[in-house]
Design a protein around this motif. Structure first.
Motif, PDB file in Angstrom:
ATOM      1  N   GLN A 111      -3.910  -2.907   5.309  1.00 28.92           N
ATOM      2  CA  GLN A 111      -4.473  -3.101   3.983  1.00 28.92           C
ATOM      3  C   GLN A 111      -5.998  -3.044   4.040  1.00 28.92           C
ATOM      4  O   GLN A 111      -6.618  -3.688   4.873  1.00 28.92           O
ATOM      5  N   MET A 112      -6.553  -2.265   3.135  1.00 24.34           N
ATOM      6  CA  MET A 112      -7.999  -2.200   3.031  1.00 24.34           C
ATOM      7  C   MET A 112      -8.471  -3.408   2.234  1.00 24.34           C
ATOM      8  O   MET A 112      -7.774  -3.900   1.346  1.00 24.34           O
ATOM      9  N   ARG A 128     -10.695  10.016   5.425  1.00 29.57           N
ATOM     10  CA  ARG A 128     -11.581   9.353   4.472  1.00 29.57           C
ATOM     11  C   ARG A 128     -11.325   7.855   4.483  1.00 29.57           C
ATOM     12  O   ARG A 128     -10.259   7.404   4.894  1.00 29.57           O
ATOM     13  N   ALA A 129     -12.291   7.111   3.973  1.00 26.34           N
ATOM     14  CA  ALA A 129     -12.144   5.649   3.948  1.00 26.34           C
ATOM     15  C   ALA A 129     -10.980   5.229   3.056  1.00 26.34           C
ATOM     16  O   ALA A 129     -10.252   4.294   3.373  1.00 26.34           O
ATOM     17  N   GLU A 130     -10.784   5.918   1.940  1.00 29.28           N
ATOM     18  CA  GLU A 130      -9.695   5.549   1.020  1.00 29.28           C
ATOM     19  C   GLU A 130      -8.315   5.954   1.535  1.00 29.28           C
ATOM     20  O   GLU A 130      -7.299   5.538   0.996  1.00 29.28           O
ATOM     21  N   SER A 131      -8.272   6.775   2.589  1.00 28.62           N
ATOM     22  CA  SER A 131      -6.990   7.176   3.179  1.00 28.62           C
ATOM     23  C   SER A 131      -6.328   6.021   3.895  1.00 28.62           C
ATOM     24  O   SER A 131      -5.109   5.945   3.968  1.00 28.62           O
ATOM     25  N   GLY A 132      -7.136   5.156   4.475  1.00 30.47           N
ATOM     26  CA  GLY A 132      -6.601   4.003   5.185  1.00 30.47           C
ATOM     27  C   GLY A 132      -6.229   4.341   6.612  1.00 30.47           C
ATOM     28  O   GLY A 132      -6.552   5.394   7.142  1.00 30.47           O
ATOM     29  N   GLU A 151      -9.848  -5.123  -0.508  1.00 28.61           N
ATOM     30  CA  GLU A 151     -10.013  -4.718  -1.896  1.00 28.61           C
ATOM     31  C   GLU A 151     -10.610  -5.879  -2.676  1.00 28.61           C
ATOM     32  O   GLU A 151     -10.106  -6.991  -2.646  1.00 28.61           O
TER      33      GLU A 151
END
Length: 161
Positions: free
Chosen positions: A97-98, A44-48, A100
């Motif tokens: 780091q995504m 998933r995208a939030e998994s990184g 944010e």
């Protein structure tokens, strides 16, 4: 005479400043195997995503040495020692780091903007390294020292479901 004295003092203080360049030791404080790295990505995208660096530790030379951080491809991560089936492995997980974007309150009254956080300043990377090199920092007694690991082999990327 005063000018000469002030000039000499200025030269002494400028030459005795702290060095910003980190000093590398000639060799590793312990016997290490061939290092590998493996890129990984979550489902998933939030998994990184990130990179896992693993270095086999063949034999330790001293109980006073403690591995601390790994510097690799412009990133820094803490090192953990793991023992599996009698083999010790030093590993560092570099999480990318995504981007944010926090909510920012813009208001005519500055008191309403109190919860806004200042932007993070990007830390300057202290070493110039190739893509197959990393630097390990370790604590030897009370002194932080550094050594370079070269020839890191890259494994096939792992993509999680």
């Amino acid at each position: 005479m005063k000018v000469f004295t002030y000039t000499m003092l200025a030269m002494v203080f400028s030459l005795s400043g702290c060095s910003s360049q980190k000093k590398l030791t000639e060799s590793a404080p312990m016997d290490l195997g061939d290092a590998t790295c493996q890129a990984w990505s979550g489902g998933r995208a939030e998994s990184g995503s990130g990179i896992l660096l693993e270095i086999p530790v063949l034999a330790e030379t001293s109980n006073t040495i403690e591995l601390q951080k790994a510097f690799f491809r412009g990133m820094t991560a803490d090192i953990t020692l793991k023992t599996n089936e009698g083999k010790t492995m030093a590993s560092a997980s570099f999480k990318k780091q995504m981007l944010e974007r926090p909510d920012i309150v813009m208001h005519a009254d500055p008191k309403e903007e109190v919860g806004n956080k200042p932007p993070k300043v990007k830390e300057v990377f202290p070493f110039e390294l190739g893509s197959d090199e990393c630097v390990i920092s370790y604590l030897d007694g009370d002194t932080v020292k550094y050594f370079k690991v070269t020839g890191i082999k890259e494994k096939k990327a792992r993509i999680y479901q």
